[in-house]
Design a protein around this motif. Structure first.
Motif, PDB file in Angstrom:
ATOM      1  N   SER A   7       0.854  -1.178   0.000  1.00 15.42           N
ATOM      2  CA  SER A   7       0.000   0.000   0.000  1.00 15.42           C
ATOM      3  C   SER A   7       0.897   1.237   0.000  1.00 15.42           C
ATOM      4  N   GLY A   8       0.317   2.341  -0.434  1.00 16.78           N
ATOM      5  CA  GLY A   8       1.080   3.574  -0.521  1.00 16.78           C
ATOM      6  C   GLY A   8       1.621   3.779  -1.920  1.00 16.78           C
ATOM      7  N   GLY A   9       2.537   4.692  -2.052  1.00 18.19           N
ATOM      8  CA  GLY A   9       3.096   5.014  -3.352  1.00 18.19           C
ATOM      9  C   GLY A   9       2.282   6.088  -4.041  1.00 18.19           C
ATOM     10  N   GLY A  10       2.332   6.084  -5.360  1.00 21.40           N
ATOM     11  CA  GLY A  10       1.600   7.081  -6.134  1.00 21.40           C
ATOM     12  C   GLY A  10       2.538   8.026  -6.864  1.00 21.40           C
ATOM     13  N   LEU A  11       2.037   9.201  -7.157  1.00 26.81           N
ATOM     14  CA  LEU A  11       2.803  10.201  -7.898  1.00 26.81           C
ATOM     15  C   LEU A  11       3.441  11.174  -6.911  1.00 26.81           C
ATOM     16  N   VAL A  12       4.754  11.299  -6.982  1.00 29.53           N
ATOM     17  CA  VAL A  12       5.486  12.205  -6.093  1.00 29.53           C
ATOM     18  C   VAL A  12       6.469  13.032  -6.907  1.00 29.53           C
ATOM     19  N   LYS A  13       6.931  14.105  -6.324  1.00 30.98           N
ATOM     20  CA  LYS A  13       7.895  14.974  -7.000  1.00 30.98           C
ATOM     21  C   LYS A  13       9.311  14.614  -6.575  1.00 30.98           C
ATOM     22  N   ALA A  14      10.230  14.827  -7.465  1.00 35.00           N
ATOM     23  CA  ALA A  14      11.631  14.582  -7.158  1.00 35.00           C
ATOM     24  C   ALA A  14      12.027  15.372  -5.911  1.00 35.00           C
ATOM     25  N   GLY A  15      12.727  14.700  -5.018  1.00 33.55           N
ATOM     26  CA  GLY A  15      13.139  15.319  -3.768  1.00 33.55           C
ATOM     27  C   GLY A  15      12.191  15.076  -2.613  1.00 33.55           C
ATOM     28  N   ASP A  16      10.992  14.616  -2.915  1.00 35.99           N
ATOM     29  CA  ASP A  16      10.017  14.324  -1.862  1.00 35.99           C
ATOM     30  C   ASP A  16      10.342  13.007  -1.168  1.00 35.99           C
ATOM     31  N   SER A  17       9.572  12.736  -0.131  1.00 29.92           N
ATOM     32  CA  SER A  17       9.639  11.454   0.571  1.00 29.92           C
ATOM     33  C   SER A  17       8.314  10.728   0.400  1.00 29.92           C
ATOM     34  N   VAL A  18       8.397   9.422   0.389  1.00 31.26           N
ATOM     35  CA  VAL A  18       7.177   8.618   0.261  1.00 31.26           C
ATOM     36  C   VAL A  18       7.395   7.313   1.019  1.00 31.26           C
ATOM     37  N   ARG A  19       6.319   6.810   1.583  1.00 31.71           N
ATOM     38  CA  ARG A  19       6.404   5.544   2.308  1.00 31.71           C
ATOM     39  C   ARG A  19       5.426   4.555   1.710  1.00 31.71           C
ATOM     40  N   ILE A  20       5.913   3.368   1.507  1.00 28.85           N
ATOM     41  CA  ILE A  20       5.037   2.278   1.109  1.00 28.85           C
ATOM     42  C   ILE A  20       5.148   1.164   2.144  1.00 28.85           C
ATOM     43  N   SER A  21       4.078   0.407   2.245  1.00 27.78           N
ATOM     44  CA  SER A  21       3.995  -0.594   3.302  1.00 27.78           C
ATOM     45  C   SER A  21       3.620  -1.945   2.721  1.00 27.78           C
ATOM     46  N   CYS A  22       3.926  -2.963   3.495  1.00 30.66           N
ATOM     47  CA  CYS A  22       3.650  -4.340   3.090  1.00 30.66           C
ATOM     48  C   CYS A  22       3.078  -5.075   4.287  1.00 30.66           C
ATOM     49  N   ALA A  23       1.983  -5.746   4.082  1.00 29.82           N
ATOM     50  CA  ALA A  23       1.369  -6.506   5.158  1.00 29.82           C
ATOM     51  C   ALA A  23       0.810  -7.807   4.594  1.00 29.82           C
ATOM     52  N   PRO A  24       0.767  -8.842   5.387  1.00 28.69           N
ATOM     53  CA  PRO A  24       0.196 -10.100   4.920  1.00 28.69           C
ATOM     54  C   PRO A  24      -1.322 -10.075   4.981  1.00 28.69           C
ATOM     55  N   SER A  25      -1.923 -11.074   4.399  1.00 28.32           N
ATOM     56  CA  SER A  25      -3.380 -11.176   4.423  1.00 28.32           C
ATOM     57  C   SER A  25      -3.860 -11.402   5.847  1.00 28.32           C
TER      58      SER A  25
END
Length: 127
Positions: A7-25
């Motif tokens: 989950s997470g991600g998407g469209l971001v600008k260069a220099g920004d920060s972004v977090r994506i996550s992973c979880a099991p079912s």
């Protein structure tokens, strides 16, 4: 075997920060989750799937690829059964589909070493 979901991600600008996550079912228990090392890979169009980093069973050890060392941080919360990939100062070259993967035992760096994969989440970096 674990089914994983990013989950997470998407469209971001260069220099920004972004977090994506992973979880099991929801059918996975913490006891099962803690048997698995979890890794992050990414794949850009026309390129091979690339190991970014992985975290061991208790979260005490993290291995990073040289290409992201110092910018990306992987963390693990076993109680929440979640692994996060924090991406700082993102670059255009970070544009890719990001996958989490799990394997019983130690961290490995080849995609073929992992049996359990998420479907991936897209991160697109723009100027």
């Amino acid at each position: 075997q674990m089914q994983l979901q990013e989950s997470g991600g998407g469209l971001v600008k260069a220099g920004d920060s972004v977090r994506i996550s992973c979880a099991p079912s929801e059918h996975t228990t913490e006891r099962i989750f803690t048997r698995y090392a979890v890794a992050w890979f990414r794949q850009a169009p026309g390129k091979e799937r690339e190991f970014i980093g992985g975290v061991n069973l208790n979260g005490a050890y993290v291995k990073y690829a040289d290409s992201v060392k110092g910018r990306f941080t992987i963390s693990r919360d076993n109680a929440a059964m979640t692994v996060h990939l924090q991406m700082a100062n993102v670059e255009l070259e970070d544009t890719a589909t990001y996958f989490c993967a799990a394997r019983a035992g130690l961290i490995r760096t080849l995609p073929s070493d992992y049996d359990d994969w998420g479907q991936g989440t897209q991160v697109t970096v723009s100027t």
